[in-house]
Scaffold this motif. Sequence first.
Motif, PDB file in Angstrom:
ATOM      1  N   SER A 118     -11.091 -18.250 -22.590  1.00  8.86           N
ATOM      2  CA  SER A 118     -10.361 -17.125 -22.005  1.00  8.86           C
ATOM      3  C   SER A 118     -10.686 -15.854 -22.780  1.00  8.86           C
ATOM      4  CB  SER A 118      -8.849 -17.386 -22.048  1.00  8.86           C
ATOM      5  OG  SER A 118      -8.394 -17.354 -23.400  1.00  8.86           O
ATOM      6  N   GLN A 119     -10.499 -14.706 -22.159  1.00  7.26           N
ATOM      7  CA  GLN A 119     -10.774 -13.452 -22.848  1.00  7.26           C
ATOM      8  C   GLN A 119      -9.870 -13.301 -24.071  1.00  7.26           C
ATOM      9  OE1 GLN A 119     -13.328 -11.225 -22.032  1.00  7.26           O
ATOM     10  NE2 GLN A 119     -12.769 -10.522 -24.096  1.00  7.26           N
ATOM     11  N   HIS A 120      -8.645 -13.761 -23.939  1.00  5.76           N
ATOM     12  CA  HIS A 120      -7.705 -13.690 -25.058  1.00  5.76           C
ATOM     13  C   HIS A 120      -8.208 -14.502 -26.242  1.00  5.76           C
ATOM     14  CE1 HIS A 120      -3.947 -13.351 -27.226  1.00  5.76           C
ATOM     15  NE2 HIS A 120      -3.814 -14.667 -27.250  1.00  5.76           N
ATOM     16  N   LEU A 121      -8.716 -15.691 -25.960  1.00  2.00           N
ATOM     17  CA  LEU A 121      -9.205 -16.556 -27.027  1.00  2.00           C
ATOM     18  C   LEU A 121     -10.457 -15.963 -27.672  1.00  2.00           C
ATOM     19  CD1 LEU A 121      -8.439 -19.174 -28.390  1.00  2.00           C
ATOM     20  CD2 LEU A 121      -9.793 -20.423 -26.701  1.00  2.00           C
ATOM     21  N   ARG A 122     -11.325 -15.374 -26.882  1.00  2.00           N
ATOM     22  CA  ARG A 122     -12.524 -14.727 -27.438  1.00  2.00           C
ATOM     23  C   ARG A 122     -12.146 -13.543 -28.322  1.00  2.00           C
ATOM     24  NH1 ARG A 122     -16.499 -14.221 -22.298  1.00  2.00           N
ATOM     25  NH2 ARG A 122     -14.586 -14.696 -21.185  1.00  2.00           N
ATOM     26  N   ASN A 123     -11.170 -12.783 -27.911  1.00  2.00           N
ATOM     27  CA  ASN A 123     -10.740 -11.632 -28.711  1.00  2.00           C
ATOM     28  C   ASN A 123     -10.165 -12.076 -30.049  1.00  2.00           C
ATOM     29  OD1 ASN A 123     -11.488  -9.907 -26.660  1.00  2.00           O
ATOM     30  ND2 ASN A 123      -9.424  -9.693 -25.821  1.00  2.00           N
ATOM     31  N   GLN A 149       0.115 -21.653 -27.762  1.00  2.00           N
ATOM     32  CA  GLN A 149       0.800 -20.375 -27.559  1.00  2.00           C
ATOM     33  C   GLN A 149       2.304 -20.561 -27.378  1.00  2.00           C
ATOM     34  OE1 GLN A 149      -0.443 -17.570 -28.122  1.00  2.00           O
ATOM     35  NE2 GLN A 149      -2.308 -17.070 -27.014  1.00  2.00           N
ATOM     36  N   GLN A 150       2.711 -21.666 -26.782  1.00  2.00           N
ATOM     37  CA  GLN A 150       4.110 -21.877 -26.445  1.00  2.00           C
ATOM     38  C   GLN A 150       4.884 -22.645 -27.509  1.00  2.00           C
ATOM     39  OE1 GLN A 150       4.226 -23.722 -22.577  1.00  2.00           O
ATOM     40  NE2 GLN A 150       2.895 -22.156 -21.663  1.00  2.00           N
ATOM     41  N   GLU A 151       4.200 -23.088 -28.574  1.00  2.00           N
ATOM     42  CA  GLU A 151       4.871 -23.887 -29.597  1.00  2.00           C
ATOM     43  C   GLU A 151       5.734 -22.979 -30.488  1.00  2.00           C
ATOM     44  OE1 GLU A 151       6.619 -26.273 -31.758  1.00  2.00           O
ATOM     45  OE2 GLU A 151       5.299 -27.180 -30.246  1.00  2.00           O
TER      46      GLU A 151
END
Length: 283
Positions: free
Chosen positions: A200-205, A169-171
């Motif tokens: 994480s919920q973000h990754l699942r989404n 995410q930070q790259e």
Amino acid sequence: MTSVFDLILRRLVQGHPEQLLLLLFGGQTPAFIRMADSSLPQSERRADTVLVVEAHGVRFAVDVEIQAQADPHFAERLLDYTVRIHRRERLPVLPVAIYLVPEAEGASPPYRFECAGMRVLRFDFQVIRLWEVDYRQPTLQAATALLPLSVLESNAGPERIAWAESRIQQEPSLSTEERLDLLVVLGTLASRRFGQDRLSQHLRNIMIDSPFWEEQRAKERARAWSQVLRTFAEARGLAFPADAGERLEQLDASTLQALVNKAVTTPDLAATELRAILTAPQH
């Protein structure tokens, strides 16, 4: 037999060949020249990834084959690929086997055989075991594209998922598309090892919304239908050659499902069609 592991890793390494070379060669990385055609001459097969590189003024091809499950014929298949690539590219070829999980590893190199007491062939290839790779070593720290693979390291726990996700995410050098691709690969590998509830919920989404993830589910459905057809073939006394699973999985899931439906409703017709698929000549 193609698996979701093969598909996601193939997409990852073909998109980031320079970082793949870091995994293969460490600090002595050759210069990447170009991607080579992965189709093999006079064959319906395709190599996973073929790179043309150069080191110390010598140009050569690297054939990278990814294994997610055991294959007793892997070494001889790798030999076949190596010879075909050598003849087409007119270059020396370094064959590399990448094993994702311990159960995928077969006999250690070299592959060899003798005849009449004479050694006829000795074929060596490089082996990389992803569960043995230390992804925190300096040569791999900057290789963001390899971060999804780090969850396969034997010493990694579920906390590695958040670490890899944060790094991706930070790259700043990644485009939005590249970042999403890497997060989908991370989520797929991590859910296979630790379970989807660890994501994480973000990754699942991201995974749910990804067309690539839908493609993988289609491949998984195709694999399930091919297993049903194998059972049907055995029940009907049909010969099921060693490459039958691969032949079936080359068909799309809807075609396989239609054939399964015929196996229930019109089994004689299904047997005829299945026999034609399994006995069609391979080139």
